[in-house]
Structure formats: structure tokens, C-alpha cells
Design an enzyme around this catalytic site. Structure first.
Site, PDB file in Angstrom:
ATOM      1  N   TRP A  21       0.881  -1.179   0.000  1.00  0.00           N
ATOM      2  CA  TRP A  21       0.000   0.000   0.000  1.00  0.00           C
ATOM      3  C   TRP A  21       0.917   1.227   0.000  1.00  0.00           C
ATOM      4  O   TRP A  21       1.799   1.338   0.859  1.00  0.00           O
ATOM      5  CB  TRP A  21      -0.868  -0.049   1.257  1.00  0.00           C
ATOM      6  CG  TRP A  21      -1.810   1.097   1.435  1.00  0.00           C
ATOM      7  CD1 TRP A  21      -2.638   1.646   0.511  1.00  0.00           C
ATOM      8  CD2 TRP A  21      -2.026   1.822   2.664  1.00  0.00           C
ATOM      9  NE1 TRP A  21      -3.367   2.660   1.073  1.00  0.00           N
ATOM     10  CE2 TRP A  21      -3.011   2.797   2.392  1.00  0.00           C
ATOM     11  CE3 TRP A  21      -1.509   1.742   3.950  1.00  0.00           C
ATOM     12  CZ2 TRP A  21      -3.477   3.680   3.360  1.00  0.00           C
ATOM     13  CZ3 TRP A  21      -1.971   2.617   4.921  1.00  0.00           C
ATOM     14  CH2 TRP A  21      -2.943   3.576   4.619  1.00  0.00           C
ATOM     15  N   ASP A  79      -0.505  -5.471   9.523  1.00  0.00           N
ATOM     16  CA  ASP A  79      -1.504  -4.507   9.089  1.00  0.00           C
ATOM     17  C   ASP A  79      -2.725  -5.292   8.617  1.00  0.00           C
ATOM     18  O   ASP A  79      -2.653  -6.056   7.650  1.00  0.00           O
ATOM     19  CB  ASP A  79      -0.939  -3.637   7.952  1.00  0.00           C
ATOM     20  CG  ASP A  79      -1.873  -2.486   7.601  1.00  0.00           C
ATOM     21  OD1 ASP A  79      -2.884  -2.304   8.313  1.00  0.00           O
ATOM     22  OD2 ASP A  79      -1.600  -1.769   6.622  1.00  0.00           O
ATOM     23  N   LYS A  84     -13.243  -1.078   5.717  1.00  0.00           N
ATOM     24  CA  LYS A  84     -13.756  -1.944   4.644  1.00  0.00           C
ATOM     25  C   LYS A  84     -14.798  -2.922   5.170  1.00  0.00           C
ATOM     26  O   LYS A  84     -15.864  -3.065   4.579  1.00  0.00           O
ATOM     27  CB  LYS A  84     -12.618  -2.753   4.013  1.00  0.00           C
ATOM     28  CG  LYS A  84     -11.329  -2.003   3.819  1.00  0.00           C
ATOM     29  CD  LYS A  84     -11.305  -1.178   2.561  1.00  0.00           C
ATOM     30  CE  LYS A  84     -10.175  -0.176   2.655  1.00  0.00           C
ATOM     31  NZ  LYS A  84      -9.779   0.427   1.438  1.00  0.00           N
TER      32      LYS A  84
HETATM   33  N1  IK2 Z   1      -3.504  -0.687   5.303  1.00  0.00           N
HETATM   34  C1  IK2 Z   1      -3.770  -1.195   4.087  1.00  0.00           C
HETATM   35  C2  IK2 Z   1      -2.990  -2.368   3.621  1.00  0.00           C
HETATM   36  C3  IK2 Z   1      -4.774  -0.635   3.294  1.00  0.00           C
HETATM   37  O1  IK2 Z   1      -5.020  -1.151   2.087  1.00  0.00           O
HETATM   38  C4  IK2 Z   1      -5.488   0.475   3.764  1.00  0.00           C
HETATM   39  C5  IK2 Z   1      -6.565   1.085   2.941  1.00  0.00           C
HETATM   40  N2  IK2 Z   1      -6.258   1.357   1.622  1.00  0.00           N
HETATM   41  O2  IK2 Z   1      -7.178   1.936   0.829  1.00  0.00           O
HETATM   42  C6  IK2 Z   1      -7.433   1.281  -0.381  1.00  0.00           C
HETATM   43  C7  IK2 Z   1      -6.554   1.638  -1.525  1.00  0.00           C
HETATM   44  O3  IK2 Z   1      -5.397   1.249  -1.572  1.00  0.00           O
HETATM   45  O4  IK2 Z   1      -7.041   2.261  -2.452  1.00  0.00           O
HETATM   46  C8  IK2 Z   1      -5.170   0.970   5.046  1.00  0.00           C
HETATM   47  C9  IK2 Z   1      -4.175   0.349   5.786  1.00  0.00           C
HETATM   48  C10 IK2 Z   1      -5.833   2.154   5.663  1.00  0.00           C
HETATM   49  O5  IK2 Z   1      -7.181   2.139   5.672  1.00  0.00           O
HETATM   50  P1  IK2 Z   1      -8.077   3.123   6.538  1.00  0.00           P
HETATM   51  O6  IK2 Z   1      -7.209   4.192   7.092  1.00  0.00           O
HETATM   52  O7  IK2 Z   1      -9.091   3.632   5.601  1.00  0.00           O
HETATM   53  O8  IK2 Z   1      -8.638   2.249   7.603  1.00  0.00           O
END
Ligand code: IK2
Length: 404
Positions: free
Chosen positions: A132, A213, A249
């Protein structure tokens, strides 16, 4: 660096370009949020119910939460990821702090380690290649240098297991590895149980620290317990670790920013010290976490009926994604006989799929077919639905044949 930046910019562009494009058949596969079969955001029915309960509870006020968050929520969130029978929880070895969703958990976890981890050499963290994109920024922001470890093998469109294991083996003892707990973003490639076990063996042998994560619990298999398997196994086996948890999600609460950071310690006394260290950090950053999302998740986690309904909602979302994978695979292989092997479409897990197409092919899809995705060929499976799947498959087929 330039590549990462390009990835982020490309992601933003693909979303913006998609909304500005008047083309009727345009498809947005860049979005990182669940869409229903009508391509619309979906408020989970269980969330609607919980919101009604909150509305009808006049005793709720708008006072500050404790620094570490809503206590009933943090307790239930720890059980959800670590298991209600977790020895670590029962022994008081888990410190949980409510965070600004998964991003906030990553940030607080990173900040905590920067300050308090017994660093031997340089302050570095190993990140999967790819990962990510925000992981890079989050760690740099607190003075920890990201290093890549091999994860994805473009030749097999699967896991570079040997590369991963060698990186664990060759890293200095007590290194920190960021590990996606399930539904790896962006590849959709997860280790098998056997591979997870070998990873845990190596982590223990080398005394490495696991920065887990977990942004997609429930989204991978449709089952909350299955998707927590690796985390629970590593905790059981005594790997030193922390876990970042997001409800964006799996509860569809993207904008409510509800999540938690769980730090595992060797004793209750150590866990108490971690709690005061995290409280000091949290205080200086956000004072207190927000109430609304935590109240919703708290109701769902602590009410047996709502919890069962939530599980059904999660199964609906994961089921639709799995269905799209199977349909896409079938059209590409059985009907269009698209050149190449497409097994990875059904083998990959979760919201995202790495299609394995070249940057030129993905560019052609964006520019000529109005199909928006990241340049690395990542598609969000939730952007596919009964109405656009065939159009996408047909264009992908043409792009692969060089006929688009
Ligand atoms: N960690 C990971 C691995 C994530 O994929 C995300 C969310 N990413 O959003 C989708 C994209 O790549 O388009 C997060 C952490 C953080 O998510 P949040 O802060 O929304 O809970």
C-alpha cells in the site's frame, strides 16, 4: 521514491479522470472502496440498524472519550482480531488503543516503535514489494526508513516465497517486518498456511518484530475468523508483534475513521507501561479519538444479533467479489480464450487483483476504453459488476492481443 510518488499520483488521477469522463460505458477499477452491483457505495444494513439505535439513545452525549478510546469498543476489537479465547488477552498482555482507522493505527504503531523499540542499528522497516503506497510515507514521516523485501513474483503472478524467506533470513536480528495480515494490497496474493508457518519459524529464529496490518478482516474469505488466522497463529507462537486494525472496509465505515492498534507484550506489567507510552503519544496527536464510528462498531460487536447480521453483510460483500473473480475468469478463459494464464484472477484474494498486464496495456485500457486502474495493473474487483464485466473482459482481451 519517484515510482511510489507516481503510484499515488496515478491513483488520484485515475479516480478524478473517471468521475470527469462522460463516456457511458466507463469503468472505475481504481477505487479502494466496496461498490454494490449497481456500482454504488453500500451502507451495511447492520450499520443502519446500529445508527438507529444510537439515534434513539438520548442518554448519549458528546463528551470526550478516554485518550485510549471507548473501552467497550477496544476490548471487543481486540477479541475480534486476536480471538475471544486469546491467552494474550486473558493474561492482560494486549494494549489496545482506538485510532483514526487503519492509517492512524499504522501511524501510531510506527511512532511508538520509533520512540520505544530497542533498535540495534538503523531505524528501518521492511515493507513488501509492492505494498500500500501510504506505508512508505507513514514510516518516513516518523523517521523510520522503509526497505523493500521481495513479495510479488511477476513471472508467476504469485508470491515470491523464497525471496520473502531469504529476506527474513538475511535481515539483521530483531528487524521489523510489516506484514499484511490478509488480502494483500495491492497484489491480492497471500501466503498459504504452510508458508505462514515457515515465515513464523524464521521470525522466531531471528527475533524479528511483526508489524501486522489488518485492513481487510472478513474481506478475503468472507469469514472473520479465517482471515485472522495468521495473526492469531503468530500471537500463539510468541512472535513479538503489534496489529493495526481497520473497520473501514469490513464495516463500510470508510469516512468514520474507526480502527485500533493492538500491541502485544510479554507480561501484564509491560503491557501497562505500553499503555501509558501510547497514551502520551496519542494525547499529543489527537487528544482523544472520535466517538461515532466506535459507537457503531461497539454496538455491532457487543450484540449477538447484530454481530450475526454483520457476518452476513460481510459474506455478501466478499461473496460478490469472489463471484466477480469467477465470472471474469470464465469469460477470459472459456469464452474469449484470452492468451495467457488467468488462474491468478481466482487465486488472488480480497478487494484487489494484480492482473499481470503491462503498463502499456493498462494505459491503453485507460485511454482507449475508459477503464480506469492504477498503472501497475491493479484492479479493484468491487468496481466490476453484472453490467460492466463483459465490457471490461472484452477490452482486456483486446489489450492483451495488442488490438485495442
Ligand atoms: N492498510 C492497508 C494495507 C490498506 O489497504 C489500507 C486502505 N487502503 O485503501 C485502499 C486503496 O489502496 O485504495 C489501510 C491500511 C488504511 O485504511 P483506513 O485508514 O481507511 O482504515
Amino acid at each position: 521514491m519517484a515510482d511510489r510518488l507516481k503510484q499515488v499520483v496515478n491513483h488520484i488521477f485515475s479516480s478524478n479522470m473517471s468521475s470527469a469522463d462522460p463516456f457511458e460505458k466507463k469503468v472505475n477499477l481504481g477505487v479502494g472502496a466496496y461498490r454494490d452491483d449497481n456500482d454504488k457505495p453500500w451502507v451495511l444494513p447492520v450499520v443502519r440498524k446500529a445508527e438507529q439505535i444510537l439515534l434513539n439513545t438520548p442518554s448519549l452525549d458528546h463528551e470526550y472519550l478516554p485518550i485510549t478510546g471507548l473501552p467497550e469498543f477496544t476490548t471487543a476489537a481486540a477479541k475480534l482480531i486476536l480471538g475471544s479465547d486469546s491467552n494474550a488477552i486473558m493474561e492482560g498482555r494486549v494494549t489496545t488503543v482506538q485510532t483514526i482507522s487503519g492509517t492512524g493505527a499504522n501511524h501510531l504503531g510506527a511512532l511508538f516503535l520509533e520512540r520505544f523499540y530497542p533498535w540495534v542499528g538503523k531505524k528501518e522497516i521492511y515493507l513488501s514489494d509492492p505494498t500500500w503506497a501510504n506505508h512508505q510515507a507513514i514510516f518516513k514521516n516518523v523517521g523510520i526508513t522503509p526497505i523493500n523485501y521481495p513479495y510479488y513474483d511477476p513471472k508467476t503472478i504469485g508470491l515470491d516465497f523464497n525471496g520473502f524467506l531469504n529476506a527474513l533470513k538475511n535481515a539483521p536480528n530483531k528487524s521489523i517486518f510489516l506484514i499484511h495480515a490478509c488480502a494483500h494490497n495491492p497484489t491480492g496474493v497471500d501466503p498459504s498456511k504452510e508458508q505462514w508457518n515457515a515465515i513464523a519459524d524464521m521470525m522466531l529464529e531471528k527475533g524479528h518484530y511483526g508489524f501486522f496490518d489488518c485492513a481487510y478482516q472478513g474481506f478475503a474469505s468472507g469469514n472473520l475468523d479465517n482471515d485472522a488466522w495468521a495473526v492469531r497463529e503468530f500471537v500463539k507462537r510468541g512472535v513479538n508483534m503489534l496489529v493495526c486494525q481497520s473497520f473501514a472496509k469490513n464495516a463500510g465505515l470508510y469516512g468514520e475513521r474507526v480502527g485500533a492498534l493492538h500491541v502485544l507484550s510479554s507480561s501484564k506489567e509491560a503491557a501497562d507501561r505500553v499503555k501509558s507510552q501510547l497514551s502520551v503519544l496519542q494525547r499529543s496527536e489527537i487528544s482523544n479519538p472520535p466517538t461515532y464510528g466506535a459507537r457503531i462498531v461497539n454496538l455491532i460487536l457487543n450484540d449477538a444479533e447484530l454481530f450475526e447480521e454483520w457476518k452476513r453483510d460481510i459474506a455478501t460483500m466478499a461473496g460478490r467479489i469472489i463471484d466477480m473473480r469467477q465470472q471474469l475468469y470464465k469469460v477470459l478463459t472459456d469464452e474469449l480464450k484470452t492468451p495467457g494464464n488467468w488462474d491468478h484472477i481466482v487465486n488472488q484474494i480480497g478487494m484487489f487483483s494484480f492482473t499481470g498486464i503491462t503498463p502499456q496495456q493498462s494505459q491503453a485500457l485507460v485511454e482507449k476504453a475508459h477503464i480506469y486502474m492504477t498503472a501497475n495493473g491493479r484492479i479493484s474487483m468491487t468496481g466490476l459488476n453484472g453490467k460492466n464485466l463483459r465490457y471490461f473482459a472484452g477490452c482486456l482481451d483486446k489489450a492483451v492481443r495488442g488490438e485495442l
